[in-house]
Design a protein around this motif. Structure first.
Motif, PDB file in Angstrom:
ATOM      1  N   PHE A   1       0.848  -1.195   0.000  1.00  0.00           N
ATOM      2  CA  PHE A   1       0.000   0.000   0.000  1.00  0.00           C
ATOM      3  C   PHE A   1       0.879   1.239   0.000  1.00  0.00           C
ATOM      4  O   PHE A   1       1.784   1.367   0.822  1.00  0.00           O
ATOM      5  CB  PHE A   1      -0.897   0.021   1.245  1.00  0.00           C
ATOM      6  N   GLY A   2       0.636   2.133  -0.940  1.00  0.00           N
ATOM      7  CA  GLY A   2       1.419   3.359  -1.027  1.00  0.00           C
ATOM      8  C   GLY A   2       2.416   3.343  -2.175  1.00  0.00           C
ATOM      9  O   GLY A   2       3.047   4.354  -2.466  1.00  0.00           O
ATOM     10  N   LEU A   3       2.552   2.184  -2.837  1.00  0.00           N
ATOM     11  CA  LEU A   3       3.536   2.069  -3.924  1.00  0.00           C
ATOM     12  C   LEU A   3       2.888   1.787  -5.282  1.00  0.00           C
ATOM     13  O   LEU A   3       3.556   1.375  -6.228  1.00  0.00           O
ATOM     14  CB  LEU A   3       4.552   0.959  -3.593  1.00  0.00           C
TER      15      LEU A   3
ATOM     16  N   PHE B   1       8.295   7.020   4.671  1.00  0.00           N
ATOM     17  CA  PHE B   1       9.488   7.182   3.858  1.00  0.00           C
ATOM     18  C   PHE B   1       9.813   8.667   3.857  1.00  0.00           C
ATOM     19  O   PHE B   1       9.239   9.457   3.108  1.00  0.00           O
ATOM     20  CB  PHE B   1       9.237   6.657   2.437  1.00  0.00           C
ATOM     21  N   TYR B   2      10.729   9.046   4.768  1.00  0.00           N
ATOM     22  CA  TYR B   2      11.121  10.446   4.923  1.00  0.00           C
ATOM     23  C   TYR B   2      12.147  10.804   3.848  1.00  0.00           C
ATOM     24  O   TYR B   2      13.144  10.097   3.688  1.00  0.00           O
ATOM     25  CB  TYR B   2      11.725  10.678   6.306  1.00  0.00           C
TER      26      TYR B   2
ATOM     27  N   LYS C   1       3.598   7.709   3.223  1.00  0.00           N
ATOM     28  CA  LYS C   1       3.161   6.601   4.075  1.00  0.00           C
ATOM     29  C   LYS C   1       3.133   5.307   3.255  1.00  0.00           C
ATOM     30  O   LYS C   1       2.546   5.264   2.174  1.00  0.00           O
ATOM     31  CB  LYS C   1       1.755   6.894   4.611  1.00  0.00           C
ATOM     32  N   ILE C   2       3.804   4.272   3.756  1.00  0.00           N
ATOM     33  CA  ILE C   2       3.859   2.977   3.065  1.00  0.00           C
ATOM     34  C   ILE C   2       3.577   1.876   4.083  1.00  0.00           C
ATOM     35  O   ILE C   2       4.130   1.884   5.184  1.00  0.00           O
ATOM     36  CB  ILE C   2       5.256   2.740   2.433  1.00  0.00           C
ATOM     37  N   TYR C   3       2.699   0.955   3.719  1.00  0.00           N
ATOM     38  CA  TYR C   3       2.421  -0.175   4.617  1.00  0.00           C
ATOM     39  C   TYR C   3       3.337  -1.334   4.275  1.00  0.00           C
ATOM     40  O   TYR C   3       3.306  -1.874   3.176  1.00  0.00           O
ATOM     41  CB  TYR C   3       0.945  -0.596   4.521  1.00  0.00           C
ATOM     42  N   ASN C   4       4.181  -1.700   5.242  1.00  0.00           N
ATOM     43  CA  ASN C   4       5.086  -2.839   5.107  1.00  0.00           C
ATOM     44  C   ASN C   4       4.401  -4.018   5.798  1.00  0.00           C
ATOM     45  O   ASN C   4       4.554  -4.231   6.983  1.00  0.00           O
ATOM     46  CB  ASN C   4       6.428  -2.502   5.765  1.00  0.00           C
ATOM     47  N   GLY C   5       3.580  -4.769   5.011  1.00  0.00           N
ATOM     48  CA  GLY C   5       2.673  -5.747   5.633  1.00  0.00           C
ATOM     49  C   GLY C   5       1.616  -4.955   6.384  1.00  0.00           C
ATOM     50  O   GLY C   5       0.992  -4.051   5.839  1.00  0.00           O
ATOM     51  N   MET C   6       1.439  -5.258   7.665  1.00  0.00           N
ATOM     52  CA  MET C   6       0.469  -4.521   8.489  1.00  0.00           C
ATOM     53  C   MET C   6       1.117  -3.332   9.209  1.00  0.00           C
ATOM     54  O   MET C   6       0.446  -2.584   9.907  1.00  0.00           O
ATOM     55  CB  MET C   6      -0.166  -5.468   9.527  1.00  0.00           C
TER      56      MET C   6
END
Length: 386
Positions: A12-14, A369-370, A359-364
């Motif tokens: 999510f986010g990519l 990503f600053y 904002k990126i979801y790495n799994g849950m």
């Protein structure tokens, strides 16, 4: 040429990164939704998307989309799908994964059972058999329910595409290869620029960067489940995709990529992984702490995945660690640096506001990503003839 629809899931986010990759391969986008991109292509798209896409977790051959609010409706609509067009009489088929979000049908085991029964009923009639041996090719089905809308796909990849085949040894909290590739692709880094990862762990970010820089397709050194589907995909289509991947490698590329870590053993593991990926000649790995990071070159990139402090005792160390990161990175005042972490006080302790924050979801796990941008290097002066 027959056209198929495919679903490519991602973090999510990519989605935008994956969409660009698919367009670059020459395929048409149908839709971009949270955590997935749907696209169309011929049978060659199964081969090429599995071999070339860096940021998707797998490639699903989409076979149906419909609404279902009851198990009876799910059964009947699953039974209407022409499964015989995909699964031969001896094929092994099962619903490998069912996920449900905001839908009336939410029990994965019940969804899996009902759908399998419906598939069996359909194929019994089509093949005129009462029992299936299921000793042949494998066809794992994946289904997602979103607000009662059902999307069904057959997994063409097998093992997740983040498993490139090079990472035999991993650090304590590794970043996946697909996520590492996406982070690099979110930055303006290119093969002519310096790249340093001061928390390199088992080397994933430097290795993915080297593969991008040398244009090495991520799926070149692994196999895929659908390679055995010879009734759907001629072997020559796979051979053509592999030949294409080999022809695009930049053999003479020069890259300046460095990976550092405090743990000497994990640095050894990173070197081994880079060797397996065929990019060890492009990366310099060294045991070094972040506080010792310096560089003589004026412009460069840092892309890194520092500790998040998921355990309580580690959390207490984070302010000190991120202050140290801030001191070191800010000393490289004309560099750009990019940090992925779930730690929300990064900007406070680094002592600088990020220019961008994604904002990126790495799994849950929700991560950020600053992106701290340095000045652009001056363009090289062109030499003019007299």
């Amino acid at each position: 040429m027959n056209k198929f629809e495919f679903v490519a899931p991602c973090h999510f986010g990519l989605e935008a990164v994956l969409k660009k990759e698919i367009l670059d391969l020459g395929y048409e986008i149908v839709s971009v939704e949270d955590g997935k991109v749907t696209f169309t292509g011929g049978v060659d798209a199964i081969c090429r998307s599995n071999i070339f896409l860096r940021t998707t977790e797998r490639v699903l051959l989409k076979v149906a989309k419909f609404k279902a609010e009851t198990f009876e409706e799910l059964f009947e609509k699953t039974k209407l799908i022409p499964w015989e067009n995909y699964i031969p009489v001896d094929g092994k088929f099962w619903v490998a994964k069912a996920t449900s979000i905001k839908s009336k049908l939410f029990s994965p085991s019940d969804i899996q059972s009902i759908m399998k029964k419906a598939m069996v009923e359909r194929l019994k009639v089509k093949y005129n058999v009462s029992w299936f041996e299921e000793s042949g090719m494998e066809f794992p089905i994946r289904v997602t329910f979103m607000k009662d809308e059902v999307t069904i796909g057959i997994d063409t990849s097998g093992a997740s595409l983040h498993k490139r085949g090079y990472r035999k040894l991993v650090s304590k909290a590794p970043i996946t290869e697909t996520l590492a590739a996406a982070l690099i692709m979110l930055t303006p880094w290119n093969k002519d620029r310096i790249l340093v990862d001061p928390f390199c762990g088992s080397g994933t970010i430097p290795i993915e960067a080297a593969m991008i820089g040398a244009n090495i397709a991520p799926g070149m050194n692994r196999s895929f489940l659908s390679e055995s589907w010879t009734h759907l995909i001629p072997k020559k289509t796979w051979y053509a995709a592999i030949e294409e991947a080999h022809s695009l490698i930049k053999e003479d590329v020069e890259l300046n990529i460095q990976g550092y870590d405090m743990d000497g053993e994990i640095v050894k593991a990173a070197r081994e992984n880079a060797k397996l990926a065929g990019v060890d000649q492009y990366i310099h790995f060294q045991q070094r702490s972040v506080s010792d990071l310096s560089h003589p070159k004026k412009y460069g990139f840092i892309i890194t995945n520092p500790p998040y402090g998921e355990r309580l005792e580690e959390k207490e160390e984070l302010p000190k660690l991120y202050k140290e990161i801030g001191r070191t990175f800010n000393a490289l005042d004309s560099w750009s640096y990019y940090i992925i972490t779930s730690y929300e006080d990064v900007q406070k302790y680094i002592g600088r506001q990020a220019d961008k924050n994604r904002k990126i979801y790495n799994g849950m796990l929700k991560t950020y990503f600053y992106q701290f941008m340095g000045p652009k290097p001056p363009r090289p002066k062109k030499e003019f003839e007299n």
